[in-house]
Design an enzyme around this catalytic site. Sequence first.
Site, PDB file in Angstrom:
ATOM      1  N   GLN A 183       0.834  -1.204   0.000  1.00 53.42           N
ATOM      2  CA  GLN A 183       0.000   0.000   0.000  1.00 53.42           C
ATOM      3  C   GLN A 183       0.868   1.254   0.000  1.00 53.42           C
ATOM      4  O   GLN A 183       1.651   1.453   0.937  1.00 53.42           O
ATOM      5  CB  GLN A 183      -0.871  -0.019   1.253  1.00 53.42           C
ATOM      6  CG  GLN A 183      -1.796   1.149   1.416  1.00 53.42           C
ATOM      7  CD  GLN A 183      -2.600   1.049   2.711  1.00 53.42           C
ATOM      8  OE1 GLN A 183      -2.092   0.560   3.713  1.00 53.42           O
ATOM      9  NE2 GLN A 183      -3.832   1.500   2.686  1.00 53.42           N
ATOM     10  N   SER A 189       0.824   6.386   2.970  1.00 53.99           N
ATOM     11  CA  SER A 189       1.462   7.352   3.866  1.00 53.99           C
ATOM     12  C   SER A 189       2.759   7.906   3.289  1.00 53.99           C
ATOM     13  O   SER A 189       3.467   7.233   2.554  1.00 53.99           O
ATOM     14  CB  SER A 189       1.789   6.688   5.201  1.00 53.99           C
ATOM     15  OG  SER A 189       0.624   6.329   5.862  1.00 53.99           O
ATOM     16  N   SER A 244       3.954  -1.393   4.205  1.00 47.05           N
ATOM     17  CA  SER A 244       4.030  -2.714   4.821  1.00 47.05           C
ATOM     18  C   SER A 244       4.415  -3.739   3.770  1.00 47.05           C
ATOM     19  O   SER A 244       3.792  -3.805   2.716  1.00 47.05           O
ATOM     20  CB  SER A 244       2.684  -3.133   5.414  1.00 47.05           C
ATOM     21  OG  SER A 244       2.053  -2.031   5.994  1.00 47.05           O
ATOM     22  N   GLU A 249      -9.882  -1.668   5.037  1.00 46.05           N
ATOM     23  CA  GLU A 249      -8.750  -1.898   5.929  1.00 46.05           C
ATOM     24  C   GLU A 249      -9.215  -1.926   7.377  1.00 46.05           C
ATOM     25  O   GLU A 249      -8.884  -2.835   8.133  1.00 46.05           O
ATOM     26  CB  GLU A 249      -7.701  -0.791   5.742  1.00 46.05           C
ATOM     27  CG  GLU A 249      -6.500  -0.952   6.679  1.00 46.05           C
ATOM     28  CD  GLU A 249      -5.435   0.109   6.460  1.00 46.05           C
ATOM     29  OE1 GLU A 249      -5.703   1.124   5.785  1.00 46.05           O
ATOM     30  OE2 GLU A 249      -4.320  -0.087   6.968  1.00 46.05           O
ATOM     31  N   GLU A 274      -6.744   8.398  17.793  1.00 51.03           N
ATOM     32  CA  GLU A 274      -7.220   9.789  17.807  1.00 51.03           C
ATOM     33  C   GLU A 274      -8.064  10.075  16.556  1.00 51.03           C
ATOM     34  O   GLU A 274      -9.106  10.733  16.633  1.00 51.03           O
ATOM     35  CB  GLU A 274      -6.027  10.752  17.877  1.00 51.03           C
ATOM     36  CG  GLU A 274      -5.322  10.759  19.235  1.00 51.03           C
ATOM     37  CD  GLU A 274      -4.514   9.487  19.510  1.00 51.03           C
ATOM     38  OE1 GLU A 274      -4.166   8.759  18.553  1.00 51.03           O
ATOM     39  OE2 GLU A 274      -4.248   9.209  20.699  1.00 51.03           O
TER      40      GLU A 274
END
Lengths: 405, 356
Positions: free
Chosen positions: A137, A140, A172, A254, A388
């Site tokens: 993926q 990020s 990952s 996910e 969060e």
Amino acid sequence: MATAIEGDAPVDAGEAFRAKVRDWLAANFPPSLKGKDNGMSAVEGPSEPTPDEDAWRKAMGETGWGVPTWPKEYGGGGLSRAESRILQEEMTRAGASNPIGGMGVMMFGPTLLEYGSEEQKREHIPPIARAEIRWCQGYSEPGAGSDLASLQCFAEDRGDHYLVNGQKTWTSGGQWADKCFMLVRTDRTKKHEGITFLLCDMDSPGVEVKPIRLISGSSPFCETFFTDVKVPKTNRVGQEGEGWTIGKRLLQHERSSLSGGSGAGRMFAGTPLSQIAKQYVGVDGEGRIADADLRGRIVRHEMDMRAFMLTLRRASQEAKSNQGPSAATSIMKNVGARIMQERSELLIEIRGLAGLGWEGEGFGDEELRDVRTWLFGKAVSIYGGSSEIQNNVIAKRILGMLDHQ
Amino acid sequence: MAVLTEEQTMLRDMAREWADNESPVTAFRRMRDAAPATYYDPAAWEAQAAMGWAGILVPEAQGGVGMGYLSLGMVLEQLGRTLTATPLAATASATSALLLGGSEKQQAEWLPRIAAGEVIATLAIDEGPRFDPATIATKVEGGRLTGTKLFVAEGDSAQLFVVAASDGLYLVSGDEGVTRSPRKLTDSRSHAELRFDGAPAQKLEGGDDLLTQVADRATAAACAEMLGMAEAAFAQTNDYLKTRVQFGQALSSFQALQHRMAKMFTELELMRSVVEAALEAIDSGRANVSQEVSLAKALANETLHLVSREMVQLHGGIGMTDEHDAGFYLKRARILEAMWGNASWHRERFARLGGF
């Protein structure tokens, strides 16, 4: 208290299908693999498979039952949900785990089935269903984590292809992957609408991966660098600028896989903490765990875990009966992460210094394994949307709380 | 919400609508301010009986609707939302004792009258201020019961008492040998001290285990009321945050408050799962009812504690005023937390039953 953990009652219908699955498992599932399931394979990377493992993967790939509800025309099992449950029940009974998995199955496949072109589905879905291709993926970036839409990796339109430059991180399994589904920027003037969803071969010239070593000692994540990497336009999913919508849909897949029932079941399937505690800490005159404070915290943990499992069961029953996801699903990721991390912390505490061994002599396999799980487990409240971020999602989407003006 | 039958869904919707329209918190306020004090709302109780709720556990053959504990819980949850003050939970808990341990004759004598709403019944167990079913000094000799019970819910108005004595549960009816003294607690509901002085008593079958089973059912009923209270307290707080402006922003837009609300929402979802699971465990006669009930009460206590405290805090000064409803939820919450065992009592029992 088996009821808190057991799933739903077996389905009554479909007994013929059940018989078929049983026969098939008897013929194809190698007994040597009974009860074997490497839950850490995503972290540890691909291992050298035994001939039995190869045969099992191939057999499951051919029936499409590794992805039981995906359409048959793309190599899936084409099963109904009820049939898929029967399959799962029979596999559990036989001690068989599903050898088809990874990000292709959990996230990319369902997204491509929804948004991909016919050609893309025909090209990419069957190899996922047969576990021939590993996907990673590319979301990020160093400056775009929780604020993912700030991503900067840029794809320049060069007619029949895009030229990609930039960096991704937390990829990952990047070092083991064949292909990468990624979000790139195709327009710098718009934040969300300037993002496009691309599929990139990891062996393309200009792709470079650098594993990141984690506190657990393992390196399941990479930094991935893209320098003048050509990606054919046929590898764009959806329209240019539509990537954010597609990418968010993938994140839903996910999240639901991260908090799903089977993973949770595996997480808590081990020896009960109370039993381990009695062994390391001892018992008092009444047979209770000798450390009263620790005992109290183990009880709280156990109650939390039961509540979580009951909520998983409730959410799945509700989803089935109200034709849609239950509000309870929104809390699963955070609760699952909290409980898993708490279990690891308690294990460390119960064992004292024996629970903090790093390697070598003097420690049991479980002691060493649980140390790594403890450290790696710190990621579960960070990845897939940090706790969060999940709280922001609950507050805004479920509770209808307001954006800061 | 648990998966309900069509019948249960109708019951829940009816209860919700009735509570919202006919018995909002203003009705509780009126009851509280009434003089002389009634400690419950007789008109609301009459309406509930007319809708069949008094007989929710009573079999149809005896004039009830025989719907079970999940159904009772659905109704109590809705009543908890609006703090409806009626003896439904107490009467249903005492009904449990009759159903589990009553002789045919005892059942025939009481259940139809309970189902019709003619008899308010209640459990009288504790002899001290903390839930302690293991320490009971009340004695029965020659069919006469003697002892003192503290903080008996609906003790002011009940005509039938299920009383725990050292050798089991007894039925005591009427006022012969019974002295009632009201004890005014913060929730403005009925909690009387009862002195039994040679009151005629009939034994129920089942002994110690009956007490445990009955207390478990009363506890699960309390949990359902607590679930409704927590749900309402949370929803009102969330609504308030959307309207109240400070620093030029709606409070609802502050992330620090959003995360507190998300945390409460999370705990509420877990609470709902365990409370419904406990009620279902009773209905399906599972062997682990006690452990499920302790799980439910421990979580219910902590969650309602959190939500009721935050309700006051997040309302700021207005939440401190008697004019606002927040205080009602806070005060009733602490009573229910203490009744039938606090969180640590239930964690201890859960651990013991689990062999920790």
